[in-house]
Design an enzyme around this catalytic site. Structure first.
Site, PDB file in Angstrom:
ATOM      1  N   HIS A   1      28.701  30.415  36.476  1.00  0.00           N
ATOM      2  CA  HIS A   1      29.875  30.197  37.322  1.00  0.00           C
ATOM      3  C   HIS A   1      30.873  31.313  37.091  1.00  0.00           C
ATOM      4  O   HIS A   1      31.131  31.687  35.946  1.00  0.00           O
ATOM      5  CB  HIS A   1      30.501  28.845  36.980  1.00  0.00           C
ATOM      6  CG  HIS A   1      31.482  28.374  38.008  1.00  0.00           C
ATOM      7  ND1 HIS A   1      32.689  29.002  38.218  1.00  0.00           N
ATOM      8  CD2 HIS A   1      31.438  27.346  38.887  1.00  0.00           C
ATOM      9  CE1 HIS A   1      33.345  28.360  39.187  1.00  0.00           C
ATOM     10  NE2 HIS A   1      32.608  27.358  39.599  1.00  0.00           N
TER      11      HIS A   1
ATOM     12  N   ARG B   1      39.471  29.504  44.079  1.00  0.00           N
ATOM     13  CA  ARG B   1      39.192  30.591  45.010  1.00  0.00           C
ATOM     14  C   ARG B   1      39.114  30.059  46.435  1.00  0.00           C
ATOM     15  O   ARG B   1      39.558  30.709  47.368  1.00  0.00           O
ATOM     16  CB  ARG B   1      37.909  31.320  44.614  1.00  0.00           C
ATOM     17  CG  ARG B   1      38.133  32.312  43.466  1.00  0.00           C
ATOM     18  CD  ARG B   1      36.832  32.856  42.926  1.00  0.00           C
ATOM     19  NE  ARG B   1      36.015  31.785  42.365  1.00  0.00           N
ATOM     20  CZ  ARG B   1      34.736  31.578  42.649  1.00  0.00           C
ATOM     21  NH1 ARG B   1      34.111  32.378  43.472  1.00  0.00           N
ATOM     22  NH2 ARG B   1      34.093  30.573  42.095  1.00  0.00           N
TER      23      ARG B   1
END
Ligand SMILES: Cc1cc2nc3c(=O)[nH]c(=O)nc-3n(C[C@H](O)[C@H](O)[C@H](O)COP(=O)(O)OP(=O)(O)OC[C@H]3O[C@@H](n4cnc5c(N)ncnc54)[C@H](O)[C@@H]3O)c2cc1C
Ligand code: SF4
Ligand code: SF4
Ligand code: FES
Lengths: 614, 245
Positions: free
Chosen positions: A257, A273
């Protein structure tokens, strides 16, 4: 010894296990879930971001449908997934979200009117329609064409797990927590249940069942640093691989990740994000738009993690005592958003890093996160190799994720697959007549008792289990990380073989009485090293790059030779290496292999002239 | 030079006839960003592999690691040593059944609670897989989530005088759970139904309102508001039924 009978034994009380148990219970069967921890503490509760389902209710999700979700999932998987499974999943997901709403999940809902959102650090306008007021809302996640991730603030996994566990309580699904399955009872053809160790007393118990389900989640803890909870140690997989007949699928497909925090590797959600957060380098400059002009920070995880590692290698990382890292910037999202929709992120940053993300940058780097591989099943969730054995959730390789799963697709998988496989289990039970063979049961119990006695009495040696574990973790970290090479993997395999020999000589330092944690670790270590070997040997053999599996020496995706799924067996207990076999990645192609549209790489097409496979 | 930290830890293994409850001390050198999660794992791996404690998410999310830290219930994974003095005492949470050392059985306690308060949506409607979802205002969803955030760590119960005296007291976590369903429009239970569950000494009238619970809650749940709100609400329900008789 206590023996407990049930129609269905579900090993694992996370979302996948409990969702499957609900289907069986609703069909009138008795179901017991085992769990290392109280069910609500299962790792599903840690998932913050959300679940993907093509609801198409919000403005940026308009026009979304299961077809688009399916296409995103197949591209995300780099064509490694079983397309029939991905199709079933995408079709079923919206219904499952509504089912969850009916059961009580407080989904975020559409609020009509004008609003703004951030993408790549820039501000844009959007307007939600009045007619969609109060329908289930979605947020943006990586690798998707539409805003598709349903969420409950940033506690999606928590809220959904609490809701599902409530339904279990209502239906009388029993949860035996603090209970660890340590082996499956089987005769090489049929699975009859499991031997478990009570983590309140240390005693062994026998569970006999017509159907047994492995729903034990991921196995990230075979790596030294991971976003996974400390209980994600592969215990369930080990019971399956120890049968010798049940294969693990695609163990080399491991997701890293982009945003694990440095240090401690705790995850901050992709929602950061998705909501417009950006990645910055040592000069506090963005870089993802240079590598991925189209998707930028929101390309799929394998791609973002790769570019981040690449950027760090270019000397653009930020130096720290815990190694180089990059920055995640969410400051521009503002205090209200950060302490509201991203509250958990705010709390993690302030309490574990002493960083205030409203005003400061968050130190992040790619960190082990998810296991696409696991107990290989068919599309009904039936494990290969043993009748009466099923697997579901992250523990399984059902296989809708192929070589890279999309953010939000795993939590969705747990409930969607839980529902689908749970129904299949109920169908299987309708006709099931099982005779429990007492000599098979007795032999398994005896074997486990002896195993326990032997490590307590240090029969085979006095290797320290924690040191052996560290050796295994370090080997994987060095050799089977984001970028892989032949040399690195060969060294990794060699180290792991040595580690396997040591694992077989582990003996306890303490007395092993009661719920002794050293004993728990010791009972797993050999199996864990075997899993690490399946992973690294699979990675060494796979001479191509696909999704999260990146071979620097074989940078192309090779559809000619490797449009396959690895099946890893541990045929005999005393073998030193796994036995690998391969099957087609998918029987049915709805979407033929092509370009993903991000993470540009060379592709060796299926119809190019074949060479000798080396 | 880093601090040397002394940890006094409660030890008892009920499964070992030779074990008796006692305190044991361990010394560790403090490191950067050290938490009790790091401390306890280091003690287990380097000094005493039999030491029992519970961690899962190690990120303050799952509620596994409640214990009494220098006299105050809290999450161990969430506790940084730099906020603590040189000498640190760790005890298991009271109220819950001891499993061993710092590990207690919160699972059984909470499962019993789900049955007592019937912590699920009570509805006469059936689920229709072909229909669109029922609508809900986002502000309502957020209000429900606000009460759904409890991670069942048990700290509030361990800190509560009533809970320590009355084994059947639902605790702030239990009473809050009722509040979560009470405001949920999908749950068809009436105030009378809720009164049956918490309109007594086991519930809201057992609470002495001293708010040790809110003080220790690592999730900063609005327990004071919740308890006050439910006390008024149940008081009114009690009055109403009194006049009806
Ligand atoms: C920090 C984090 C955040 C995430 N966020 C998201 C997200 O936003 N969206 C998304 O889609 N995915 C997310 N994921 C992935 C997703 O949360 C998991 O893949 C998913 O929750 C796994 O669910 P599960 O039911 O398969 O397993 P789990 O929830 O891990 O449950 C496993 C169960 O098995 C039990 N168990 C394990 N071993 C044994 C044994 N030997 N005997 C008995 N019981 C055993 C455990 O006690 C537990 O009850 C995230 C993952 C992490 C690590
Ligand atoms: S209310 Fe707070 S202290 Fe009590 S169990 Fe829930 S999270 Fe823990
Ligand atoms: S306010 Fe009530 S629930 Fe909270 S600690 Fe005091 S008595 Fe217990
Ligand atoms: S380990 Fe999950 S809250 Fe501490």
């Amino acid at each position: 010894m206590q023996t407990i009978y049930t129609d269905v034994l579900v090993v694992g009380a996370g979302l996948a296990g409990e969702r499957a148990a609900i289907e069986a219970a609703e069909a009138g069967f008795s179901a017991i879930c085992l769990s290392l921890v109280p069910s609500r503490r299962s790792h599903s509760s840690a998932a913050m971001g959300g679940m993907q389902a093509a609801m198409g209710n919000c403005a940026k999700g308009e026009g979304d449908c299961p077809d688009v979700h399916f296409a995103d999932t197949v591209k995300g998987s780099d064509w490694g997934c079983d397309q029939e499974v991905a199709r079933m999943f995408a079709d079923r997901a919206p219904i499952e979200m509504r089912q969850l709403a009916y059961w009580g999940v407080p989904w975020g809902r559409v609020v009509p009117g004008k609003g703004t959102y951030y993408k790549g650090g820039k501000l844009y306008d959007k307007e939600e329609k009045e007619e969609n007021r109060g329908l289930i809302n979605s947020r943006d996640f990586g690798g998707t064409a539409k805003w598709r991730t349903c969420y409950v603030s940033d506690g999606t996994g928590h809220s959904v797990l609490y809701t599902i566990d409530n339904v279990c309580a209502k239906l009388g699904v029993e949860v035996h927590d603090k209970t660890e399955s340590i082996s499956l009872i089987h005769d090489g053809v049929t699975c009859f249940g499991a031997v478990a160790r009570c983590l309140r007393t240390g005693e062994l118990r026998v569970y006999l069942a017509k159907a047994t389900v492995i729903a034990t989640g991921g196995f990230g803890r075979i790596y030294p640093g991971t976003t996974n909870a400390v209980i994600c140690d592969g215990g369930g997989h080990i019971t399956a691989l120890n049968t010798g007949v049940v294969p693990m699928g695609n163990m080399e497909a491991v997701q890293f990740h982009p945003t694990g925090i440095v240090p401690t590797e705790i995850l901050v959600t992709e929602g950061c994000r998705g909501d417009g957060g950006t990645l910055l380098d040592v000069n506090e400059e963005r870089f993802m738009h240079v590598y991925e002009p189209e998707k930028q920070e929101l390309a799929s995880r394998d791609v973002v993690a790769r570019w981040m590692t690449h950027h760090i290698r270019q000397g653009k990382g930020v130096k720290s005592p815990y190694g180089d890292h990059l920055w995640l910037d969410i400051r521009h999202l503002g205090e209200k958003h950060i302490t509201g929709k991203l509250r958990e992120v705010y709390e993690i940053c302030t309490s574990f890093l002493g960083v205030d993300p409203i005003h400061q940058l968050i130190p992040v780097r790619p960190t082990h996160h998810y296991s696409m591989g696991g107990v290989r099943t068919n599309k009904d969730g039936k494990a290969y190799g043993l009748s009466g054995l099923f697997s579901v959730g992250e523990a399984s390789c059902w296989d809708m994720h192929g070589f890279n799963r999309l953010g939000g697709n795993s939590l969705a998988e747990t409930v969607v697959a839980g529902g689908i496989v749970g129904k299949k289990i109920a169908e299987f039970l309708q006709g099931a007549e099982v005779t429990f063979n007492s000599s098979v049961i007795d032999a398994e119990v005896k074997k486990q008792q002896e195993r326990i006695q032997n490590v307590i009495s240090c029969k085979a040696g006095t290797e320290n289990v924690f040191k052996v574990r560290t050796a295994m973790q370090d080997a994987l970290f060095k050799g089977a990380n984001i970028f892989r090479t032949k040399e690195g993997l060969e060294e990794c395999v060699a180290t792991l073989q040595d580690t396997l020999a040591r694992a077989r000589k582990v003996g306890l330092k303490s007395n092993g009485k009661g719920v002794n944690p050293e004993l728990s670790a010791a009972l797993k270590i050999e199996g864990q090293v075997k899993m690490a070997l399946m992973l690294s040997v699979g990675a060494l053999n796979r001479t191509e790059s696909r999704g999260s599996h990146n071979r620097e020496d074989y940078p192309a995706r090779n559809d000619r030779d490797w449009l396959t799924r690895t099946l890893a067996y541990w045929k005999n207990e005393n073998d030193d290496m796994p036995t690998l076999a391969y099957e087609a990645a998918t029987e049915i192609f709805h979407i033929p292999p092509g370009d993903r549209g991000y993470g540009k790489s060379e592709i060796i097409k299926a119809d190019t002239k074949a060479e000798e496979k080396g | 030079m880093a601090r040397l930290l002394k940890f006094n830890i409660f030890r008892y293994n009920p499964q070992d006839p030779e074990s008796t409850p006692h305190m044991e001390s361990f010394v560790l050198e403090e490191t950067d960003s050290m938490t009790l999660f790091i401390v306890l794992n280091r003690i287990r791996e380097e000094q005493d592999p039999s030491l029992q404690f519970d961690f899962c998410c190690r990120a303050g999310i799952c509620g596994s690691c409640g214990m009494v830290i220098n006299g105050r219930p809290g999450l161990a994974c969430h506790t940084k040593t730099k906020d603590l003095p040189d000498e640190i005492t760790l005890l298991p949470l009271p109220v819950y059944q001891l499993v061993g050392d710092l590990s207690v059985d919160t699972g059984s306690w909470f499962r019993e609670l789900y049955d007592t308060v019937e912590s699920w949506i009570h509805t006469s409607k059936a689920f229709d897989p072909t229909a669109q979802e029922e609508r809900m205002e986002d502000s309502m969803a957020e209000a429900i989530y606000e009460l759904d955030r409890c991670i069942e760590c048990g700290c509030c119960v361990a800190a509560c005088g009533t809970a320590r005296m009355r084994p059947d007291f639902l605790g702030a976590a239990g009473i809050n759970k009722v509040g979560r369903f009470l405001i949920d429009p999908r749950d068809e239970r009436t105030e009378r139904d809720y009164f049956e569950i918490i309109g007594n000494d086991m519930g809201i009238f057992g609470c002495m309102g001293l708010l040790a619970c809110e003080d220790v809650c690592p999730k900063h749940m609005p327990l004071q508001n919740q308890l006050g709100f439910l006390r008024r609400k149940m008081g009114i329900t009690a009055l109403k039924s009194f006049f009806k008789k």
